[in-house]
Motif scaffolding. Structure first.
Motif, PDB file in Angstrom:
ATOM      1  N   LYS B  10      -3.133  -2.413   4.482  1.00 20.86           N
ATOM      2  CA  LYS B  10      -3.519  -1.004   4.560  1.00 20.86           C
ATOM      3  C   LYS B  10      -2.340  -0.064   4.394  1.00 20.86           C
ATOM      4  CE  LYS B  10      -8.040  -1.014   6.519  1.00 20.86           C
ATOM      5  NZ  LYS B  10      -8.150  -2.402   6.974  1.00 20.86           N
ATOM      6  N   SER B  11      -1.118  -0.634   4.369  1.00 21.12           N
ATOM      7  CA  SER B  11       0.045   0.246   4.232  1.00 21.12           C
ATOM      8  C   SER B  11       1.068  -0.392   3.314  1.00 21.12           C
ATOM      9  CB  SER B  11       0.676   0.506   5.599  1.00 21.12           C
ATOM     10  OG  SER B  11       1.368  -0.669   6.017  1.00 21.12           O
ATOM     11  N   LEU B  12       1.937   0.448   2.782  1.00 22.49           N
ATOM     12  CA  LEU B  12       3.010  -0.034   1.906  1.00 22.49           C
ATOM     13  C   LEU B  12       3.916  -0.996   2.657  1.00 22.49           C
ATOM     14  CD1 LEU B  12       4.629   2.819  -0.217  1.00 22.49           C
ATOM     15  CD2 LEU B  12       3.886   0.564  -0.956  1.00 22.49           C
ATOM     16  N   ALA B  13       4.192  -0.659   3.925  1.00 27.70           N
ATOM     17  CA  ALA B  13       5.090  -1.509   4.718  1.00 27.70           C
ATOM     18  C   ALA B  13       4.494  -2.901   4.873  1.00 27.70           C
ATOM     19  CB  ALA B  13       5.328  -0.857   6.073  1.00 27.70           C
ATOM     20  N   ASP B  14       3.191  -2.969   5.134  1.00 27.50           N
ATOM     21  CA  ASP B  14       2.528  -4.280   5.252  1.00 27.50           C
ATOM     22  C   ASP B  14       2.586  -5.027   3.931  1.00 27.50           C
ATOM     23  OD1 ASP B  14      -0.188  -3.195   7.488  1.00 27.50           O
ATOM     24  OD2 ASP B  14       1.918  -3.735   7.861  1.00 27.50           O
ATOM     25  N   ALA B  15       2.375  -4.298   2.850  1.00 28.98           N
ATOM     26  CA  ALA B  15       2.416  -4.940   1.532  1.00 28.98           C
ATOM     27  C   ALA B  15       3.793  -5.517   1.267  1.00 28.98           C
ATOM     28  CB  ALA B  15       2.041  -3.938   0.435  1.00 28.98           C
ATOM     29  N   ALA B  16       4.819  -4.726   1.551  1.00 26.34           N
ATOM     30  CA  ALA B  16       6.192  -5.183   1.312  1.00 26.34           C
ATOM     31  C   ALA B  16       6.494  -6.418   2.155  1.00 26.34           C
ATOM     32  CB  ALA B  16       7.178  -4.061   1.609  1.00 26.34           C
ATOM     33  N   ALA B  17       6.000  -6.405   3.389  1.00 27.40           N
ATOM     34  CA  ALA B  17       6.234  -7.555   4.266  1.00 27.40           C
ATOM     35  C   ALA B  17       5.561  -8.811   3.736  1.00 27.40           C
ATOM     36  CB  ALA B  17       5.718  -7.226   5.667  1.00 27.40           C
ATOM     37  N   GLY B  53      -6.003  -1.016  -1.032  1.00 26.03           N
ATOM     38  CA  GLY B  53      -6.379  -0.436   0.263  1.00 26.03           C
ATOM     39  C   GLY B  53      -5.331   0.498   0.818  1.00 26.03           C
ATOM     40  N   ILE B  54      -4.301   0.798   0.033  1.00 27.16           N
ATOM     41  CA  ILE B  54      -3.176   1.581   0.551  1.00 27.16           C
ATOM     42  C   ILE B  54      -3.345   3.046   0.163  1.00 27.16           C
ATOM     43  CG2 ILE B  54      -0.681   1.856   0.568  1.00 27.16           C
ATOM     44  CD1 ILE B  54      -0.506  -1.132  -0.200  1.00 27.16           C
ATOM     45  N   ALA B  55      -3.690   3.853   1.152  1.00 29.98           N
ATOM     46  CA  ALA B  55      -4.023   5.264   0.906  1.00 29.98           C
ATOM     47  C   ALA B  55      -2.881   6.021   0.246  1.00 29.98           C
ATOM     48  CB  ALA B  55      -4.425   5.931   2.211  1.00 29.98           C
ATOM     49  N   GLU B  56      -1.644   5.761   0.666  1.00 29.00           N
ATOM     50  CA  GLU B  56      -0.523   6.578   0.149  1.00 29.00           C
ATOM     51  C   GLU B  56      -0.261   6.344  -1.344  1.00 29.00           C
ATOM     52  OE1 GLU B  56       0.843   3.923   3.082  1.00 29.00           O
ATOM     53  OE2 GLU B  56       2.903   4.524   2.614  1.00 29.00           O
ATOM     54  N   LEU B  57      -0.904   5.331  -1.951  1.00 32.09           N
ATOM     55  CA  LEU B  57      -0.694   5.098  -3.377  1.00 32.09           C
ATOM     56  C   LEU B  57      -1.706   5.829  -4.255  1.00 32.09           C
ATOM     57  CD1 LEU B  57       0.063   1.272  -3.371  1.00 32.09           C
ATOM     58  CD2 LEU B  57       1.683   3.169  -3.471  1.00 32.09           C
ATOM     59  N   ALA B  58      -2.676   6.476  -3.633  1.00 32.38           N
ATOM     60  CA  ALA B  58      -3.721   7.139  -4.414  1.00 32.38           C
ATOM     61  C   ALA B  58      -3.404   8.622  -4.567  1.00 32.38           C
ATOM     62  CB  ALA B  58      -5.064   6.958  -3.715  1.00 32.38           C
ATOM     63  N   GLY B  59      -4.077   9.238  -5.509  1.00 39.80           N
ATOM     64  CA  GLY B  59      -4.028  10.703  -5.583  1.00 39.80           C
ATOM     65  C   GLY B  59      -3.192  11.272  -6.704  1.00 39.80           C
ATOM     66  N   ILE B  60      -3.617  12.430  -7.166  1.00 41.22           N
ATOM     67  CA  ILE B  60      -2.900  13.179  -8.202  1.00 41.22           C
ATOM     68  C   ILE B  60      -2.570  14.529  -7.613  1.00 41.22           C
ATOM     69  CG2 ILE B  60      -3.057  14.225 -10.488  1.00 41.22           C
ATOM     70  CD1 ILE B  60      -5.119  12.083 -11.231  1.00 41.22           C
ATOM     71  N   GLY B  71       0.481   5.582  -7.818  1.00 42.38           N
ATOM     72  CA  GLY B  71       0.538   4.306  -8.536  1.00 42.38           C
ATOM     73  C   GLY B  71      -0.808   3.632  -8.718  1.00 42.38           C
ATOM     74  N   MET B  72      -1.705   3.818  -7.734  1.00 42.59           N
ATOM     75  CA  MET B  72      -3.011   3.162  -7.828  1.00 42.59           C
ATOM     76  C   MET B  72      -4.049   4.041  -8.538  1.00 42.59           C
ATOM     77  SD  MET B  72      -3.111   0.054  -6.847  1.00 42.59           S
ATOM     78  CE  MET B  72      -4.861  -0.251  -6.657  1.00 42.59           C
ATOM     79  N   THR B  73      -3.644   5.117  -9.176  1.00 39.87           N
ATOM     80  CA  THR B  73      -4.622   5.986  -9.854  1.00 39.87           C
ATOM     81  C   THR B  73      -5.174   5.301 -11.092  1.00 39.87           C
ATOM     82  OG1 THR B  73      -3.361   7.894  -9.089  1.00 39.87           O
ATOM     83  CG2 THR B  73      -5.032   8.283 -10.794  1.00 39.87           C
ATOM     84  N   LYS B  74      -6.525   5.289 -11.186  1.00 40.28           N
ATOM     85  CA  LYS B  74      -7.160   4.633 -12.330  1.00 40.28           C
ATOM     86  C   LYS B  74      -7.017   5.487 -13.588  1.00 40.28           C
ATOM     87  CE  LYS B  74     -10.721   2.455  -9.513  1.00 40.28           C
ATOM     88  NZ  LYS B  74     -10.839   3.267  -8.332  1.00 40.28           N
ATOM     89  N   HIS B  75      -7.018   4.800 -14.721  1.00 42.76           N
ATOM     90  CA  HIS B  75      -6.902   5.503 -16.007  1.00 42.76           C
ATOM     91  C   HIS B  75      -8.005   6.551 -16.149  1.00 42.76           C
ATOM     92  CE1 HIS B  75      -4.178   2.278 -16.612  1.00 42.76           C
ATOM     93  NE2 HIS B  75      -5.035   1.400 -17.098  1.00 42.76           N
ATOM     94  N   TYR B  76      -9.203   6.177 -15.692  1.00 36.36           N
ATOM     95  CA  TYR B  76     -10.321   7.129 -15.825  1.00 36.36           C
ATOM     96  C   TYR B  76     -10.016   8.425 -15.066  1.00 36.36           C
ATOM     97  CZ  TYR B  76     -14.766   9.446 -15.204  1.00 36.36           C
ATOM     98  OH  TYR B  76     -15.753  10.402 -15.177  1.00 36.36           O
ATOM     99  N   ASP B  77      -9.474   8.256 -13.864  1.00 43.91           N
ATOM    100  CA  ASP B  77      -9.195   9.437 -13.040  1.00 43.91           C
ATOM    101  C   ASP B  77      -8.107  10.301 -13.665  1.00 43.91           C
ATOM    102  OD1 ASP B  77      -9.800   7.511 -10.034  1.00 43.91           O
ATOM    103  OD2 ASP B  77     -11.139   8.851 -11.144  1.00 43.91           O
ATOM    104  N   VAL B  78      -7.105   9.659 -14.292  1.00 48.66           N
ATOM    105  CA  VAL B  78      -6.079  10.436 -14.987  1.00 48.66           C
ATOM    106  C   VAL B  78      -6.726  11.215 -16.137  1.00 48.66           C
ATOM    107  CG1 VAL B  78      -3.972  10.293 -16.397  1.00 48.66           C
ATOM    108  CG2 VAL B  78      -4.227   8.830 -14.388  1.00 48.66           C
TER     109      VAL B  78
END
Lengths: 794, 265
Positions: B10-17, B53-60, B71-78
């Motif tokens: 759920k977080s970048l830190a968890d992913a990195a770990a 599942g990492i919220a901080e990676l979404a959004g424009i 980083g997790m933004t889909k091509h469609y959304d762009v």
């Protein structure tokens, strides 16, 4: 009977309900209890000796039930896969028939050749075990390039085929043709390649088998276009299972295009192994396996010459072709570039003298066999390309040169110089209609407008004829076919008046459940929802030869019509009894039996009920029941014909070819369901344009690796590559079948490549370009243009 | 597929770990490259760390006059984003032509840029617009980020969090698709920003590259005529059954001119 669902009506397809709602039942969907899953280990080399295969680690891995290799089949004395058509060469000798083992045991001969079969509790378990099988290969040189496959010194594929030659076959009298050439005012020459294609049905091949220990019966489910033929081959030639102990079922099948006609390694192995494993076995090809192992299509290299008098009348045609058989002879492979190809070289023309020589070569590539059109696209491509080239050389209009040489409408039946006798046809109105629909007359103005935008427009014709509705049995038998080509139908009424119609044809996209029902409705008056068309199961249908070669309506439909005649004849006797009339006075129309000149009538449903509950019934003259079958052997092939006109626009900066318009006017004889016919024409055109502009099966000439092994590299035509097609129809009914129909399933693919390539050549002609090979990809077109620029600069 | 352990932190830190110390662990964003690779058994990761599942990676987000895309933004959304269309419409247009609708609804910008497929579209945009690649370990400028075939400047365990694009006065992307795969056989992104002109080419070589000769000519005269005689050397370009190196070199010129014309419209 309602006109809305009879012959000629655009009835929506019955089968679409399940196909469009995901409720179709394909081989892979079968829920077989305790099933095991098969995975085939395949050769990564185009040509290698197998020194050894070590399965000792693999067979102990989790979930593995059994592993078989080619050696097991040798020990079990399993037969090889057969080629069912013995072609005799120039000297009357049968073609070379190298062995075609069900799994390779000492030599692999193409990338994808089957080496081992792993059977496990899951596909992943089977794949894991397959990776642990150690095969020691001694790699050998690969013979890949067809143009050089027969050269001295080319790597030998089979010792049984010296020089890699399977047969050197001819038709026609070369001396007569050479004499005509000597006197000709003009000779047009053409070197042309018909590029190799991979079929790509939407559903990959699949097979599943089950053995019943109690009865000794095998059931094989297969994506086959011809379940009875598959059963006969497996029983009589390969596995020795008595025919009555083997049931073959082809349930819903997602497209075939010819690739699912043949008896393949995998379904044979799944069937054979079922009794040794004791549990059902399922196998479904992955797409990359399909690319490697489905029988490929086409693959000819041809030199052709057309001799004409000073006015452009065709005097003679000679054709030399090398045809690729691939590494092994597939079931009908030998017939495709001979009897399905060279016999069409008259085209729509009165060319009096024709000679063709065909050499079939084996190479270290996948087996090649029939693919939509099977030989006839290759023939049409040669004729229509050389005719268009001749028109340019003779400075004649391309339509006029064709018209000048058409077989006149009063010349039918017309005996061609290449064995076939065309039964009917009328070509001039067809080309006239195509010219009108395509606005051929306005083309030069469109070419000029495109030029002003820096683009090159071209227009191309293809006037095709083909022989389908396979086939008169005695004719194909005399030419070496191992089987007949009749078709069967059984019409079985139930006491409550609905009817099941069993056909030996098979529908894998053709819509027979709809069109055959239309025939029953039209002839017998039964409502569509009271009719069920049954196909695909050897246990429930009469023996049939299956569906390919645009035969199902012409031959299968004719068998149905003969069976309906029997139903009506019997029904009249019953109705006469019920109406206390003379059978000679009984008529049948719109589902009702009437006594002529009276108002006495009895509906078919009542006659059917009486036949099953024969309380008031002429038992002395007629048996109970209403269940008739018929077998129909056609008197001749059927000969659909037509003209296609393709208009393209080329961007010289990129070489891209855009199809601006594509017109097709066809004579399919009488039409049963115009919507289904349009669908066939659309699909055929797309496959033909696919060959001309997009698709190409490419092997690396050194290693024999299949470079075009997935959709990343094999260019499928897509909907956005096409404009809406413009279609038209002319009708000369077939004189020799009860429906007056001609086949329509392959015509689009037969005619289209020549129309497209003639248009491409026409577009590039102003640059001094005389020839472009298929496929006319952007790279190919651009390189051709660069070549012309360089030549002009010199 | 081979078996693997699947995680959805759920977080970048968890992913990195989850990725730390395990060199067979792979991060997954849209999966549009990784999943087919797994299905064909061409990769055998021990762990797959799904970043979805990492919220901080979404959004424009609009930032200044530019835009920062998670980083997790889909091509469609762009492709449909009002912020992107306002700041750099050429980027929205590029995103709308990646793959097909199914791919655009799963594939992500971060995944594409981290993968550096030689035929991907985004690398051309990143380089031509001189974007900044933001990660959980710092920032990377566009130049030097794409090092080679499937190779970027990202270190082990470094994950793209977002990419910041400045705006451009004029920009356009022209792609000549591979007829079979419809990936870019040659894709040229041309951008004129306050810092000058950049021309970035994808599809033609092992990784995205700039064409300095075109940039210099366009800096003086931003018109397709200005670059019509510039030829690209074909020596290092890709060659396959769909396009020889010479053909690609030629297409670079054609697509660059068409991109400049489109940028000038």
């Amino acid at each position: 009977m309602t006109a809305a669902t009879g012959i000629g009506a655009r009835v929506l397809r019955t089968e679409d309900k399940r196909f469009l709602t995901g409720t179709g039942r394909y081989v892979d969907d079968l829920p077989l209890a305790r099933a095991t899953y098969a995975y085939f280990l395949r050769s990564p080399h185009a040509h290698a000796k197998i020194r050894s295969i070590d399965i000792s680690v693999a067979e102990k891995m989790p979930g593995v039930v059994n592993i078989f290799t080619g050696k097991d089949l040798v020990e079990a004395k399993v037969g090889g896969l057969i080629c069912g058509w013995v072609v005799k060469d120039k000297n009357g000798e049968p073609h070379k028939a190298p062995p075609h083992p069900v799994m390779a045991h000492d030599t692999v001969r193409y990338v994808g050749d089957t080496v081992a079969m792993v059977i496990a509790n899951s596909v992943d378990d089977a794949k894991d075990a397959a990776e642990a099988i150690k095969v020691d290969y001694e790699v050998k040189p690969a013979n890949i390039d067809l143009a050089h496959a027969l050269d001295k010194g080319a790597s030998e594929v089979h010792p049984e085929a010296p020089g890699n030659l399977i047969y050197d076959w001819e038709i026609g009298v070369k001396a007569d043709v050479d004499a005509a050439f000597a006197k000709a005012a003009h000779v047009t020459k053409l070197d042309i390649v018909n590029n190799r294609l991979i079929p790509n049905a939407m559903e990959p091949r699949a097979a599943a088998a089950e053995y019943d220990k109690g009865t000794g019966n095998y059931t094989l489910w297969s994506t086959s276009q011809n379940p009875h033929v598959l059963r006969l081959i497996l029983s009589a030639f390969v596995l020795g299972i008595p025919e009555h102990k083997l049931r073959v079922v082809a349930p819903d099948v997602g497209g075939g295009f010819g690739s699912k006609i043949f008896c393949y390694n995998e379904e044979t192995m799944v069937c054979w192994a079922a009794s040794r494993v004791g549990r059902p076995i399922k196998w479904t090809a992955e797409r990359s396996e399909s690319f490697m192992t489905d029988a490929h299509g086409r693959d000819h290299v041809t030199h052709a010459e057309l001799a004409m008098d000073k006015d452009g009348k065709f005097l003679a045609l000679k054709v030399e072709t090398i045809a690729n058989m691939g590494a092994y002879l597939s079931t009908f492979s030998t017939a495709v570039p001979t009897y399905l190809y060279a016999t069409l070289l008259a085209g729509q023309y009165t060319t009096p003298l024709i000679y063709a020589n065909v050499k079939a070569a084996v190479t270290h590539t996948a087996p090649v066999d029939a693919y939509r059109g099977a030989g006839r696209p290759e023939a049409t491509f040669v004729i229509e390309s050389i005719v268009s080239k001749a028109a340019v050389e003779m400075k004649m209009d391309t339509a006029e040169l064709r018209r000048k040489n058409f077989i006149p409408s009063d010349a039918f039946p017309y005996q061609t110089p290449v064995a076939l006798q065309y039964d009917s046809g009328n070509y001039p109105p067809i080309i006239d209609e195509a010219i009108k629909i395509s606005d051929y007359k306005g083309f030069e103005a469109r070419r000029a407008e495109a030029k002003s935008r820096g683009k090159l427009r071209g227009i191309g014709f293809s006037s095709y004829i083909e022989a389908c509705g396979l086939a008169p049995s005695n004719v194909v038998g005399s030419l070496g076919a191992g089987v007949g080509q009749w078709e069967s139908a059984q019409i079985k009424f139930n006491p409550t008046g609905n009817v099941q119609v069993m056909t030996g044809a098979h529908s894998h996209g053709q819509g027979h459940e709809t069109t055959f029902a239309q025939l029953i409705h039209d002839k017998l008056g039964v409502p569509m929802d009271q009719i069920e068309i049954v196909h695909g199961d050897t246990a429930t249908t009469p023996f049939g030869m299956g569906t390919y070669g645009s035969r199902s309506l012409a031959v299968g439909g004719s068998a149905i019509m003969k069976a309906t005649d029997k139903i009506i004849a019997k029904g009249k006797k019953v109705a006469a009894h019920l109406m206390e009339a003379d059978v000679a006075d009984v008529e049948f129309e719109n589902g009702t039996f009437k006594v002529a000149g009276t108002d006495k009538s009895v509906p078919l449903g009542q006659v059917v009920f009486a036949a099953y509950v024969p309380h008031n019934y002429p038992l002395a003259e007629v048996e109970p029941g209403m269940d008739e079958n018929a077998f129909y052997d056609p008197a001749n092939f059927v000969y659909p014909s037509g003209t296609q006109i393709c208009e393209v626009e080329i961007d010289p900066d990129t070489g891209e070819v855009e199809v601006i318009a594509h017109t097709a006017v066809d004579d399919f004889g009488n039409i049963i369901n115009p919507m289904i016919v349009e669908g066939q024409v659309h699909g055929g055109i797309v496959q033909g344009v696919g060959q001309a502009l997009f698709e190409n099966a490419v092997y690396d000439k050194g290693t024999g690796q299949l470079i075009s092994g997935s959709y990343m590299d094999y260019t499928m035509p897509r909907a956005d590559n096409f404009p809406s097609f413009k279609l038209g129809y002319k009708t000369t009914p077939c004189p020799h079948n009860p429906l007056g129909v001609k086949g329509c399933g392959e015509a689009g693919a037969i005619a289209a490549p020549a129309a497209v390539m003639n248009a491409v050549r026409d577009a590039l002609a102003p640059l001094g370009i005389k020839h472009v090979e298929m496929p006319a990809t952007p790279l190919n077109v651009w390189q051709t243009i660069q070549g012309a620029h360089r030549a002009a600069a010199e | 597929m081979y078996d693997f352990a699947y995680h959805r932190p759920k977080s970048l830190a968890d992913a990195a770990a989850l990725l730390k110390g395990k060199d067979e662990a792979r991060p997954m964003s849209g999966g549009m490259t990784l999943i087919p690779t797994l299905k064909q058994r061409l990769a055998k990761p021990s762990d797959v760390v799904d970043l979805g599942g990492i919220a901080e990676l979404a959004g424009i987000k609009a930032e200044g006059s530019g835009v920062t895309i998670g980083g997790m933004t889909k091509h469609y959304d762009v492709s449909v984003s009002p912020e992107v269309k306002k700041a750099i419409p050429a980027l929205a247009h590029l995103a709308g032509h990646i793959g097909d609708p199914a791919v655009r609804n799963r594939g992500t910008m971060g995944g594409s840029v981290a993968n550096s497929d030689p035929a991907a579209d985004y690398p051309a945009a990143v380089v031509a617009l001189n974007a900044t690649v933001n990660t959980n370990m710092g920032k990377h400028p566009a130049d030097g980020f794409f090092k080679g075939l499937f190779e970027t400047a990202l270190k082990e365990g470094e994950l793209i969090t977002s990419i910041s694009f400045p705006t451009a006065d004029k920009a356009a992307y022209m792609k000549f698709p591979n007829p079979a795969s419809r990936y870019a056989m040659v894709g040229v992104f041309v951008a004129k920003t306050k810092d000058g002109v950049r021309v970035a080419v994808t599809g033609a070589g092992p990784a995205v590259f700039r064409v300095k000769a075109m940039e210099d000519a366009l800096a003086k005269d931003f018109s397709s005529a200005a670059i019509k005689d510039i030829k690209i050397p074909s020596g290092d370009l890709n060659s396959d059954i769909h396009g020889s190196a010479e053909y690609r070199a030629h297409l670079v010129g054609v697509m660059a001119r068409r991109a400049v014309d489109a940028a000038n419209k």
